[in-house]
Design an enzyme around this catalytic site. Structure first.
Site: not given
Length: 616
Positions: A177, A181, A212, A425, A429, A524
């Site tokens: 997958f 970037e 990664w 994935e 956070d 937040q």
């Protein structure tokens, strides 16, 4: 007059897309009313269809098939796989990989007629739980291949694409997958790789790079995301939109860098992948032009329950090692399992494993029975599992003391492996913001509907009467909703705690909407605490459901499960009350303001602000 914010106006673009995608999917089901327990919690309403009774979607044939696969999988990890060797060599040897292919482990959910095992989500959860118990590095190799690598083909592929590629990914061709970037991690909309369509429309030319990428150096088949210039047929304006493609290494122009030197999951292959003038046939477009963001989010949403299942297995392994040590290690004349400190550690470790497992199988069960409203619960599963597993492993090391710090015990490797799960994935956070903002948007749409109803009360008497009744009962505390009839009698008091949390949650969300309006997207500190309250409340419902099922069916561990459910509901409901209070009190809001200032001060000087006590 209730002020309803247009929340999306200020949400960061990519996060806005994620929230919008989740809310809009409700409309495609013919009704805007979600069946999600968590979504409805934001309205202060109880929606129990996907929580009670605890799902058990396997029929006798499915259970028999699963049992036939469990023993070979466990035998593989006992006799073939060596997690210490995998970690030391930072790779899985060819013979071990071949054994996994022979087991069918690389095609668990691919239909049988296309070469796979054809298992459902619950069966998949059980098998990856075994993988998580034994070796998370192997788990990532398998998961990157099927949970996300070719999952897009399963979900969005045309019949021709499935027929062409699914037999290959079950018989030796590794999948990957390719989204992340350097410029985009959680911000998936910031992809810079670009695919230009040929003049005759027969193919695309892809250029760009990814970082990664799990299985990046092994993959022959990749799900790749790139910007494609698309002309609006109405305005004539051309804009870049993220689009998904099925890319083969054999197309040419696909290369990769060396394996990354990582903290953990060392045996999983992680590399940069480069695309230089890669010619992609037009028929390899996945999900349609401009639909890449939707494809990516659906793939990630669909696979998150598997992470919870795998980590419940990891926790079980950690608990076993800690328990074996605790019942043998003698200190001050007694084995250490007799001391309250160790007892509390073991009890809390077991509780977290129980909840993680309960949520994972609840989500997979709902998916298998056709639910489309599981995205927030899947996010909760991933967040809760990854944070709980880290804590459980850390406490296991603490119980073993110096022995836990030694490589031979294996726990230090597990701890290193676990650290990535809170990051990839969807970072925890971002997922917390996703949970809070998606729920708030759903609650806001209800308030907006009420606002319209009050403008024409004659035509909306039913809706108005229902809302007035609900608010009145909430205020005076009479005829409040109940789930006592859905739980075992011994859990009635715990169920009341869950219901009160839901009611309080809805009331606070409405107050937050009225107070902050569209500005809530920038708060937040508040959103994170709302998300945590949502996580605690949903996990309460999940354990109430599972423990009730065990008690009703006289499962051998039912009384043990009862104890864990009671303790969890008592403590979780207290945390919910604390977090909901924290978002509205002046004292706590002042703390958030000061924390923000402290952070700005640190950033201004590039590190710690205060001097050493000696003046340095």
């Amino acid at each position: 007059m209730i002020r309803v914010p247009k929340i999306f106006a200020l949400v960061p673009k990519s996060l806005r897309k994620i929230v919008d995608l989740n809310v809009r999917c409700l409309a495609t089901q013919g009704s805007k009313e979600s069946q999600s327990f968590t979504m409805n919690m934001f309205r202060g309403q109880l929606q129990t269809n996907q929580v009670f009774p605890y799902p058990k979607p396997l029929n006798e044939e499915q259970e028999e098939i699963l049992n036939m696969l469990v023993d070979p999988m466990e035998t593989f990890f006992k006799e073939v796989n060596n997690p210490f060797k995998n970690d030391e060599n930072a790779s899985i040897d060819k013979d071990t990989l071949k054994s996994l292919w022979d087991l069918g482990a690389f095609g668990i959910q691919v239909p049988q007629d296309l070469g796979g095992l054809g298992l459902n989500n619950t069966q998949y959860a059980r098998l990856v739980e075994i993988v998580g118990y034994n070796d998370l590095g192997v788990g990532i190799t398998l998961g990157a291949h099927q949970s996300i690598g070719f999952k897009g083909i399963l979900l969005f592929g045309t019949p021709e694409q499935k027929k062409k590629y699914l037999p290959r990914v079950t018989s030796g061709s590794v999948a990957a997958f390719c989204l992340t970037e350097p410029s985009c991690g959680s911000d998936a909309g910031a992809v810079r790789s670009k695919a230009i369509k040929s003049t005759d429309g027969s193919h695309y030319i892809l250029n760009g790079s990814k970082i990664w990428i799990s299985n990046g150096g092994l993959a022959e088949i990749m799900t790749v995301f790139a910007q494609v210039p698309i002309k609006d047929p109405i305005t004539g304006e051309t804009k870049d939109k993220v689009t998904a493609f099925i890319v083969e290494r054999a197309f040419g122009g696909v290369t990769n860098g060396p394996p990354e030197n990582k903290m953990g999951i060392k045996c999983s292959n992680t590399t940069e992948v480069y695309y230089e003038d890669v010619k992609i046939p037009a028929e390899n477009l996945l999900g349609g032009e401009g639909q890449g963001f939707k494809v990516a989010m659906q793939i990630l949403n669909n696979g998150r329950f598997g992470m919870g299942a795998a980590l419940s297995g990891t926790m079980q392994s950690c608990i076993k090692k800690a328990t074996e040590h605790a019942v043998q290690r003698v200190q001050f004349g007694r084995t250490i399992n007799n001391y309250g400190t160790i007892q509390e550690k073991l009890a809390r470790m077991s509780m977290l494993q129980y909840i993680t497992q309960s949520v994972a199988y609840m989500v997979s069960g709902n998916m298998d029975t056709g639910s489309q409203d599981y995205h927030l619960e899947a996010a909760i599963s991933k967040v809760f599992a990854s944070e709980s597993a880290w804590w459980v492993c850390d406490e296991a090391i603490q119980i073993l003391g110096g022995m836990g710090f030694m490589k031979a015990t294996g726990l230090e490797r597990v701890l290193r492996d676990l650290r990535i799960f809170r990051i990839f994935e969807g970072t925890n956070d971002i997922l917390r913001l996703f949970i809070a903002l998606t729920g708030i948007q759903y609650a806001g749409s209800h308030l907006k509907e009420l606002q319209k109803a009050f403008k024409n009360p004659t035509a909306n008497l039913g809706l108005i009467a229902e809302e007035v009744s609900r608010r009145a009962t909430r205020v005076i505390g009479l005829n409040s909703p109940s789930i006592a009839h859905l739980v075992h009698p011994s859990l009635a008091d715990s169920a009341d705690l869950c219901v009160k949390s839901v009611e309080s949650f809805g009331s606070v969300i409405e107050s937050i909407l009225v107070k902050y309006g569209k500005g809530i997207v920038d708060e937040q500190f508040i959103l994170n605490r709302l998300a945590q309250a949502a996580i605690d409340t949903y996990t309460m419902a999940a354990v109430l459901s599972r423990a009730s099922a065990s008690l009703t069916n006289n499962v051998s561990s039912a009384e043990h499960e009862l104890l864990m459910a009671q303790v969890w509901c008592t403590e979780a409901s207290s945390r919910v009350a604390e977090n909901l209070k924290a978002v509205g009190t002046t004292k706590n809001l002042d703390v958030y303001t000061k924390l923000s200032k402290i952070s700005r001060n640190i950033c201004d000087v590039g590190g710690v602000v205060q001097k050493n006590p000696l003046g340095f």
